[in-house]
Write an enzyme that holds these catalytic residues in place. Structure first.
Site, PDB file in Angstrom:
ATOM      1  N   GLU A  44      20.867   2.899 -12.611  1.00 41.69           N
ATOM      2  CA  GLU A  44      21.238   3.775 -11.493  1.00 41.69           C
ATOM      3  C   GLU A  44      22.037   3.022 -10.450  1.00 41.69           C
ATOM      4  OE1 GLU A  44      21.501   7.048 -11.901  1.00 41.69           O
ATOM      5  OE2 GLU A  44      19.390   7.003 -12.462  1.00 41.69           O
ATOM      6  N   ASP A  47      27.110   2.065 -12.147  1.00 42.47           N
ATOM      7  CA  ASP A  47      28.359   2.384 -12.875  1.00 42.47           C
ATOM      8  C   ASP A  47      29.574   2.029 -12.024  1.00 42.47           C
ATOM      9  OD1 ASP A  47      27.905   4.534 -11.093  1.00 42.47           O
ATOM     10  OD2 ASP A  47      28.535   6.089 -12.513  1.00 42.47           O
ATOM     11  N   SER A 138      24.105  16.024 -12.524  1.00 45.02           N
ATOM     12  CA  SER A 138      25.527  16.098 -12.810  1.00 45.02           C
ATOM     13  C   SER A 138      26.083  17.528 -12.826  1.00 45.02           C
ATOM     14  CB  SER A 138      25.795  15.410 -14.158  1.00 45.02           C
ATOM     15  OG  SER A 138      27.126  15.084 -14.282  1.00 45.02           O
ATOM     16  N   SER A 139      25.570  18.361 -11.955  1.00 45.30           N
ATOM     17  CA  SER A 139      26.096  19.733 -11.895  1.00 45.30           C
ATOM     18  C   SER A 139      27.558  19.733 -11.440  1.00 45.30           C
ATOM     19  CB  SER A 139      25.252  20.591 -10.946  1.00 45.30           C
ATOM     20  OG  SER A 139      25.251  20.034  -9.651  1.00 45.30           O
ATOM     21  N   ASP A 183      29.054  10.025 -15.285  1.00 46.20           N
ATOM     22  CA  ASP A 183      28.835  11.441 -15.565  1.00 46.20           C
ATOM     23  C   ASP A 183      29.959  12.017 -16.426  1.00 46.20           C
ATOM     24  OD1 ASP A 183      26.847  10.848 -13.843  1.00 46.20           O
ATOM     25  OD2 ASP A 183      27.490  12.160 -12.230  1.00 46.20           O
TER      26      ASP A 183
HETATM   27  P1  NG1 Z   1      24.680  12.278  -9.440  1.00 51.73           P
HETATM   28  O1  NG1 Z   1      24.565  12.369  -7.977  1.00 51.73           O
HETATM   29  O2  NG1 Z   1      23.397  12.086 -10.077  1.00 51.73           O
HETATM   30  O3  NG1 Z   1      25.479  13.364 -10.087  1.00 51.73           O
HETATM   31  C1  NG1 Z   1      26.054   9.971  -8.933  1.00 51.73           C
HETATM   32  C2  NG1 Z   1      27.423   9.529  -9.442  1.00 51.73           C
HETATM   33  C3  NG1 Z   1      27.322   8.592 -10.639  1.00 51.73           C
HETATM   34  C4  NG1 Z   1      26.323   7.476 -10.404  1.00 51.73           C
HETATM   35  C5  NG1 Z   1      24.993   8.075  -9.893  1.00 51.73           C
HETATM   36  C6  NG1 Z   1      23.964   7.021  -9.544  1.00 51.73           C
HETATM   37  C7  NG1 Z   1      29.317  11.085  -9.207  1.00 51.73           C
HETATM   38  C8  NG1 Z   1      30.057  12.208  -9.809  1.00 51.73           C
HETATM   39  N1  NG1 Z   1      28.230  10.678  -9.854  1.00 51.73           N
HETATM   40  O4  NG1 Z   1      25.501  10.900  -9.818  1.00 51.73           O
HETATM   41  O5  NG1 Z   1      28.597   8.075 -10.928  1.00 51.73           O
HETATM   42  O6  NG1 Z   1      26.811   6.513  -9.512  1.00 51.73           O
HETATM   43  O7  NG1 Z   1      25.195   8.871  -8.748  1.00 51.73           O
HETATM   44  O8  NG1 Z   1      23.665   6.240 -10.653  1.00 51.73           O
HETATM   45  O9  NG1 Z   1      29.691  10.597  -8.162  1.00 51.73           O
END
Ligand code: NG1
Length: 415
Positions: A44, A47, A138-139, A183
């Site tokens: 987490e 990336d 990831s919505s 994502d």
């Molecule tokens: P979420 O908020 O879970 O969709 C975001 C980021 C990922 C990654 C995670 C934490 C976007 C689109 N997604 O995901 O790249 O950094 O947080 O691991 O910004």
């Protein structure tokens, strides 16, 4: 006709996507683009440091039924009335809506595809999604991916999944969040029955089968963590802190002859020195907050490598232990957990989960718990009884508490 419940719990008739399409635009949609949500199992907030992560796509998806137009207009209506219909003209510099406006997730891929490929053909579409919103599943990227795929199809732009994922990761920065590429990569590259270990720059993906009797339970706190809203600032701040921490450590190491050459980023630094030496350097070079952030990044990267080994050897206890450690690090060092997330994690462990952690960006949203088939019933029951029912969140609980099914990546098809 599908049944839907309004917020007061009254059951209404809701038209299907194609019925809504024909009432809005006349005729029928010709294609459908589908893009799944995802749950991240390990890795987490790393990336964007170009370090590998281990997510899987879920059974939930965004679906866009659409028909290409002969001009540059894009008109998209969401089945969910919480989101206003969106209309815009294609072009390489589409003005973003205000912060938090969902239109930005539709304009983001359009803007990027217009910049890269001069696409000119718009579309009419009806969008529906069963991915919980702003819950770390990831919505938002599913919207970006679905609209991107639809526009590419309408304009005959052919891209390999990895290329598409990299393009959509870049595209999503339009919304103001400086996200990494996890994502978009899992959204395009996922394989049913598998998780994927994803490495970046360049994008690489290793599919790893999820053992038959492993169940990943997802539980949603019900606290939204909108990255287009209140979570955006803290999210972007974490990314900047990681960049700053790396600069300070590298500078320190070069000055003290502890590095032969300047590394290109986190992966390079870890390859050159190994995790233990990198952390001991950081303890000398960094103070307080930056040290915590840096330590999370380095230890989490190591947990991803170990988690892949546990998956390959079906070591459920080992995987669970890593999940607990990951949550501890996200709580103490990265400071992205919340009271509700910690409570869910504790309940999941009490219910018999082998390990549990927050998933996604945190600040609210979901946890993920690992259990085997024999224990999963008890885990679900304990979560329902101790978290959801006392809060009056028992209705429609299946949307908030479910076993994630490792699913396939995005696709576009003819209707
Ligand atoms: P979420 O908020 O879970 O969709 C975001 C980021 C990922 C990654 C995670 C934490 C976007 C689109 N997604 O995901 O790249 O950094 O947080 O691991 O910004």
């Amino acid at each position: 006709m599908a049944e839907a419940r309004d917020p007061e719990g009254v059951t209404n008739e809701r038209s299907t996507d194609s019925e809504l399409f024909s009432s809005l635009f006349g005729g029928a949609p010709t294609h459908v683009a589908r893009a799944p949500g995802r749950v991240n199992l390990m890795g987490e907030h790393i990336d964007y440091c170009d370090l590998a992560v281990l997510p899987m796509a879920t059974q939930h998806e965004a679906q866009l039924q659409f028909r290409a137009r002969d001009d540059g207009l894009v008109r998209i209506t969401n089945q969910d009335p919480e989101f206003d219909p969106v209309e815009f003209e294609l072009g390489p510099a589409i003005a973003p809506g205000s912060r938090g406006d969902w239109r930005n997730y539709l304009q983001a891929p359009a803007n990027e595809l217009a910049r890269q490929f001069a696409i000119w053909r718009g579309l009419d579409g009806v969008l529906s999604s069963d991915i919980p919103v702003a819950a770390g599943l990831s919505s938002s990227t599913a919207l970006v991916n679905a609209v991107g795929l639809a526009l590419a199809e309408a304009n005959e732009v052919l891209l390999a999944p990895a290329q598409f994922a990299e393009l959509m990761a870049e595209a999503e920065h339009y919304t103001g969040t400086r996200g990494g590429g996890m994502d978009q990569a899992i959204g395009f590259g996922a394989r049913a029955g598998h998780a994927a270990c994803i490495a970046f720059s360049p994008l690489r993906m290793r599919h790893v089968a999820v053992p038959e009797d492993w169940c990943f339970v997802v539980a949603d706190t019900g606290v939204r963590a909108e990255k287009s809203g209140r979570a955006q600032g803290p999210y972007n701040q974490r990314r900047s802190e990681c960049e700053e921490a790396l600069d300070v450590v590298v500078q320190f190491a070069l000055q003290h002859d502890r590095l032969p050459t300047r590394p290109r980023g986190y992966p390079d630094l870890l390859r050159m020195l190994g995790a233990a030496e990198v952390i001991s350097l950081a303890e000398e070079a960094l103070k307080a907050r930056l040290l915590k952030r840096f330590r999370h990044v380095v230890t989490e990267a190591d947990r991803v490598d170990q988690a892949v080994d546990c998956l390959l050897s079906a070591d459920l206890v080992g995987f669970g232990t890593l999940m607990d450690a990951s949550h501890g690090s996200l709580y103490a060092d990265y400071q992205v957990s919340s009271r509700e997330l910690d409570e869910l994690v504790a309940i999941a462990r009490e219910g018999g989960g082998a390990g549990a952690r927050l998933t996604g960006a945190g600040f609210g949203g979901c946890i993920v718990t690992l259990a085997d088939r024999g224990t999963v019933g008890a885990v679900l029951e304990t979560l329902a009884e101790q978290y959801f029912e006392p809060r009056g969140m028992g209705d429609g609980i299946d949307d908030r508490l479910f076993v994630a099914v490792p699913s396939a990546g995005a696709s576009v098809g003819i209707l």
